[in-house]
Design an enzyme around this catalytic site. Structure first.
Site, short mmCIF file in Angstrom:
data_model
loop_
_atom_site.label_atom_id
_atom_site.label_comp_id
_atom_site.label_asym_id
_atom_site.label_seq_id
_atom_site.Cartn_x
_atom_site.Cartn_y
_atom_site.Cartn_z
N CYS A 1 0.82 -1.20 0.00
CA CYS A 1 0.00 0.00 0.00
C CYS A 1 0.85 1.25 0.00
O CYS A 1 2.08 1.21 0.02
CB CYS A 1 -0.94 0.02 1.20
SG CYS A 1 -0.08 0.03 2.78
N GLY B 1 -1.16 0.49 -4.80
CA GLY B 1 -2.32 -0.30 -4.39
C GLY B 1 -3.55 0.10 -5.17
O GLY B 1 -3.88 1.29 -5.21
N ASN C 1 1.58 0.78 5.99
CA ASN C 1 2.22 0.09 4.87
C ASN C 1 3.23 -0.89 5.41
O ASN C 1 4.17 -0.50 6.09
CB ASN C 1 2.92 1.12 3.95
CG ASN C 1 3.69 0.45 2.82
OD1 ASN C 1 3.40 -0.68 2.46
ND2 ASN C 1 4.65 1.15 2.26
N GLY C 2 3.03 -2.18 5.12
CA GLY C 2 3.97 -3.19 5.59
C GLY C 2 3.26 -4.43 6.08
O GLY C 2 2.04 -4.56 5.99
N CYS D 1 13.80 -2.03 1.34
CA CYS D 1 13.45 -2.97 0.27
C CYS D 1 14.09 -2.54 -1.04
O CYS D 1 13.77 -1.49 -1.60
CB CYS D 1 11.93 -3.03 0.13
SG CYS D 1 11.37 -4.14 -1.18
N TYR E 1 11.32 -1.91 -8.93
CA TYR E 1 9.98 -2.05 -9.49
C TYR E 1 8.90 -1.20 -8.84
O TYR E 1 8.13 -0.52 -9.53
CB TYR E 1 9.57 -3.52 -9.42
CG TYR E 1 8.17 -3.81 -9.88
CD1 TYR E 1 7.82 -3.76 -11.23
CD2 TYR E 1 7.18 -4.16 -8.97
CE1 TYR E 1 6.52 -4.03 -11.66
CE2 TYR E 1 5.88 -4.44 -9.40
CZ TYR E 1 5.56 -4.37 -10.74
OH TYR E 1 4.29 -4.64 -11.16
N ASP F 1 13.18 -6.69 -18.58
CA ASP F 1 12.06 -6.73 -17.64
C ASP F 1 12.64 -6.68 -16.22
O ASP F 1 13.85 -6.90 -16.02
CB ASP F 1 11.23 -7.99 -17.85
CG ASP F 1 9.79 -7.82 -17.38
OD1 ASP F 1 9.48 -6.78 -16.76
OD2 ASP F 1 8.97 -8.74 -17.62
N CYS G 1 17.69 -4.59 2.05
CA CYS G 1 17.32 -5.99 2.23
C CYS G 1 17.33 -6.68 0.88
O CYS G 1 16.72 -6.19 -0.08
CB CYS G 1 15.94 -6.09 2.87
SG CYS G 1 15.31 -7.79 3.00
#
Length: 476
Positions: free
Chosen positions: A18, A46, A120-121, A258, A264, A367, A453
């Site tokens: 989200c 989202g 968010n998470g 992340c 992406y 991609d 991460c």
């Protein structure tokens, strides 16, 4: 053999959980429209549901529903929301069913008044916390871990002098990823987990403070970027301005940022923790050109996140960059494929090939990732059907080998194609003339030395994964 579920149950595309957006006009101006526009710019994070909660005359009111921002917030619905403090949320479910009750912000009434929460998470201990709280009399109305956070904050608030202190006292209980907005009738509070899994930033325009998942949302409302919320930091905004609580900063042994935000999830015009998303993707393409060169006539990207990496590949290799695909922007994540025989058509409905651009040419197709290989294989075949003589696939991330428990819907290991086949075998299954992934040991060059991460690639989790399944109703 790879154990594949029905293709309507396992998604090839990855999704973030989200996006959150909050604002406080310290001079008392109406700001619901700010949240509306901010959520528009975060819609990529989202597309299942969205909501806005406002504090009007110290009373929290809200509206939320299933659907996109422009579908849920008609002028009539938005006109009912007035107030100088507001938070908003766009949701994609990685934990908790996709139903209206799970839409956020979550508004709670308790003995001290009201709270609204947007999160968010994913919490890795949400199941255990919920069971413990239920044994002590808690009654939950949703299946989302955000309600667990709301309950803990409300419980702590009963025994401490302020909402921000209640957030501070609740944080040791919650383990995992959370970029969190908490709104009381008088305050806006933002918190980021000590690992910094999810992005969160601060902006300001005139008398209004803004907190958002990405800087692109600040740009949308004309707010100046001030800084990122630090991992472990609690931000408090009231009528006097902004204050910071850093007691939980610098406590995590590893960073949980992340890396897939840069590959992406995030919009390319965002800057996260000081690193440009666009520049990261350009660098990923350059690295691919260095490590997996091939003779070709044209470099193309799979829209949208593959485009920037394709530009980087072209810049580094000297091979021309071009456009090979037209994307249908009106096909959402929830596109219905009513029959098994029609499911393979979903890619063709989302993407179509520009035949004149690829006919008779050797193509390098960039991609962002391969989950099961189905979608990538379909796109390779589309290019060849359009007349491409060769299709060389390059992926701007390493192979997925491990699930994510922190708000990204990377499936379990047995559903990841890279755990069952070699790179060469995956390329053959896709019908590609060659396949190359981003090298894991060079991924750090994308983010200019920022700690991050990479557990989905190497299994090195910054925080111990749950011992119980927290994703039982996730839609793969």
């Amino acid at each position: 053999m790879i154990k594949q579920k029905d293709s309507c149950q396992i998604k090839e595309e990855l999704h973030e959980e989200c996006g959150v957006f909050g604002a406080y006009n310290t001079k008392g101006g109406d700001i619901a429209s700010w949240i509306y526009y901010g959520l528009f710019s975060l819609q990529h994070r989202g597309q299942e549901s969205c909501g806005i909660a406002v504090s009007e005359n110290r009373d929290i009111r809200y509206y939320k529903d299933m659907g996109l921002v422009n579908e849920v917030f008609t002028p009539e619905n938005l006109d009912k929301l007035h107030g100088d403090i507001a938070i908003g949320h766009v949701r994609y479910s990685t934990a908790g069913s996709s139903v209206r009750a799970n839409a956020q912000p979550l508004v709670t009434k308790y003995v001290k008044g009201q709270l609204a929460i947007a999160h968010n998470g994913n919490l890795v201990n949400a199941v255990d916390l919920r069971e413990e709280l239920e044994k002590n009399g808690a009654i939950f109305q949703t299946t989302i871990d955000s309600e667990v956070i709301a309950y803990l904050v409300a419980r702590e608030r009963v025994h401490c002098p302020s909402v921000e202190e209640a957030v501070f006292r609740a944080m040791p209980y919650i383990q995992g990823a959370y970029s969190l907005l908490v709104m009381s009738p008088r305050k806006l509070i933002a918190a980021r987990d000590p690992y910094g899994f999810k992005p969160l930033c601060i902006g300001k325009r005139d008398d209004t403070w803004v907190v958002a998942s990405e800087t692109c949302a600040l740009d949308t409302v004309g707010a100046e970027f001030i800084r990122d919320v630090e991992p472990g930091e609690i931000i408090v905004i009231n009528e006097e301005g902004l204050a910071s609580d850093r007691r939980y900063c610098n406590l995590a042994e590893k960073s949980g940022r992340c890396i897939f935000e840069y590959i992406y999830f995030a919009r390319p015009d965002s800057v996260i923790d000081g690193v440009s998303v666009f520049n990261s993707r350009i660098m990923a393409g350059k690295i691919l050109a260095q490590t997996h060169p091939v003779e070709a006539d044209l470099v193309v990207g799979v829209p949208e996140s593959g485009n920037d990496a394709a530009m980087g590949y072209a810049l580094e290799s000297g091979i021309p960059y071009g456009r090979a695909f037209v994307k249908n922007n009106y096909v959402g994540r929830t596109f219905i494929k009513p029959k098994q025989s029609m499911r393979e058509q979903s890619v063709k409905i989302k993407l179509n090939v520009l035949k004149d651009a690829v006919k008779g040419k050797r193509i390098i197709m960039i991609d962002d990732s391969i989950v099961r290989g189905t979608t990538s294989g379909n796109i390779v075949q589309m290019l060849k059907n359009a007349g491409a003589t060769e299709v060389h696939v390059r992926i701007s991330s390493p192979p997925f080998k491990y699930p994510c428990y922190f708000g990204t819907d990377i499936p379990n290991r047995d559903q990841l194609i890279a755990n069952h086949y070699t790179v060469e075998e995956i390329g053959e299954m896709m019908g590609a003339d060659s396949l190359g992934y981003l090298d894991l040991d060079r991924m750090g060059e994308m983010v200019e030395g920022l700690e991050y991460c990479q557990a989905c690639f190497n299994g090195d989790y910054p925080l111990a994964p749950p011992t119980r399944d927290i994703r039982g109703d996730m839609e793969f």
